[in-house]
Scaffold this active site. Structure first.
Site, PDB file in Angstrom:
ATOM      1  N   ASN A 123     -14.260 -11.924 -38.180  1.00 51.88           N
ATOM      2  CA  ASN A 123     -15.251 -12.114 -39.102  1.00 51.88           C
ATOM      3  C   ASN A 123     -15.229 -11.081 -40.303  1.00 51.88           C
ATOM      4  O   ASN A 123     -15.994 -11.062 -41.162  1.00 51.88           O
ATOM      5  CB  ASN A 123     -16.635 -11.903 -38.477  1.00 51.88           C
ATOM      6  CG  ASN A 123     -16.841 -13.062 -37.217  1.00 51.88           C
ATOM      7  OD1 ASN A 123     -16.930 -12.497 -36.227  1.00 51.88           O
ATOM      8  ND2 ASN A 123     -16.788 -14.314 -37.474  1.00 51.88           N
ATOM      9  N   ILE A 130     -17.022  -9.248 -45.226  1.00 51.12           N
ATOM     10  CA  ILE A 130     -17.941  -9.488 -43.695  1.00 51.12           C
ATOM     11  C   ILE A 130     -18.282 -10.861 -44.036  1.00 51.12           C
ATOM     12  O   ILE A 130     -19.294 -11.249 -44.846  1.00 51.12           O
ATOM     13  CB  ILE A 130     -19.028  -8.484 -43.479  1.00 51.12           C
ATOM     14  CG1 ILE A 130     -18.206  -7.058 -43.513  1.00 51.12           C
ATOM     15  CG2 ILE A 130     -19.520  -9.050 -41.985  1.00 51.12           C
ATOM     16  CD1 ILE A 130     -19.419  -5.935 -43.682  1.00 51.12           C
ATOM     17  N   CYS A 131     -18.120 -11.625 -42.771  1.00 49.95           N
ATOM     18  CA  CYS A 131     -18.654 -13.188 -42.641  1.00 49.95           C
ATOM     19  C   CYS A 131     -19.967 -12.933 -41.904  1.00 49.95           C
ATOM     20  O   CYS A 131     -19.829 -12.992 -40.746  1.00 49.95           O
ATOM     21  CB  CYS A 131     -17.754 -13.902 -42.128  1.00 49.95           C
ATOM     22  SG  CYS A 131     -18.333 -15.781 -42.018  1.00 49.95           S
ATOM     23  N   LEU A 132     -21.078 -12.764 -42.438  1.00 50.51           N
ATOM     24  CA  LEU A 132     -22.142 -12.214 -41.690  1.00 50.51           C
ATOM     25  C   LEU A 132     -23.255 -13.182 -42.586  1.00 50.51           C
ATOM     26  O   LEU A 132     -23.816 -12.984 -43.801  1.00 50.51           O
ATOM     27  CB  LEU A 132     -22.520 -10.948 -41.534  1.00 50.51           C
ATOM     28  CG  LEU A 132     -23.631 -10.349 -40.854  1.00 50.51           C
ATOM     29  CD1 LEU A 132     -23.719 -10.973 -39.300  1.00 50.51           C
ATOM     30  CD2 LEU A 132     -23.969  -8.895 -40.612  1.00 50.51           C
TER      31      LEU A 132
END
Length: 193
Positions: A123, A130-132
């Site tokens: 992620n 950041i993939c959040l």
């Protein structure tokens, strides 16, 4: 001077003064408009600066576990954060540095958070993005930078291979967990210690 010349002269001077008046009128709203937008920006700036100052005080008094954060220098909108690899995770023992950039629209827009330390994670890509969800579509002004850091720590403990940023690492995580964990530990030792 003939009557025709006199009328033409009067007409041209009145149209000239009417043009000047129109130009003046036309420029006045522009000035007001720019003052309004400058005022709006100043208000946003002061709202965001106050909120960031409050969050800085809160995070200084009560930092999230294994995290710290604060301004890089004099600019309240540019922070540096440190996250210690969560105990029991493949990142344990690592020290990860992140950059946090707030915009004048904060807290109505999320901060930009990126890893400065390389990390092997499905992620988080090689640029530190950041993939959040809470840093994108699920952002809410009720969230704070402390909650963001806690969410990132949680992501280090439990990655989300169903919504990866690096597909190859997500596939490895799901199909060959032992190799994934070995690589993550190796990267942590190489780049984060």
């Amino acid at each position: 001077m003939s009557d025709d010349d006199s009328r033409a002269s009067t007409s041209s001077s009145s149209s000239s003064s009417s043009n000047q008046q129109t130009e003046k009128e036309g420029s006045t709203p522009k000035k007001k408009e720019s003052k309004v937008s400058m005022s709006k920006n100043s208000k946003l700036l002061s709202t965001s600066a106050k909120r960031i100052q409050k969050e800085l005080a809160d995070i200084t008094l009560d930092p999230p576990p294994n995290c710290s954060a604060g301004p890089k220098g004099d600019n309240i909108y540019e922070w540096r954060s440190t996250i210690l690899g969560p105990p029991g995770s493949v990142y344990e023992g690592g020290v990860f540095f992140l950059d946090i950039t707030f915009t004048p629209e904060y807290p109505f827009k999320p901060p930009k958070v990126t890893f400065r330390t390389r990390i092997y994670h499905c992620n988080i890509n090689s640029q530190g993005v950041i993939c959040l969800d809470i840093l994108k579509d699920n952002w809410s002004p009720a969230l704070t930078i402390s909650k963001v850091l806690l969410s990132i720590c949680s992501l280090l403990t439990d990655c989300n291979p169903a919504d990866p940023l690096v597909g190859s690492i997500a596939t490895q995580y799901m199909t060959n967990r032992a190799e994934h964990d070995r690589m993550a530990r190796q990267w942590t030792k190489r780049y984060a210690t």
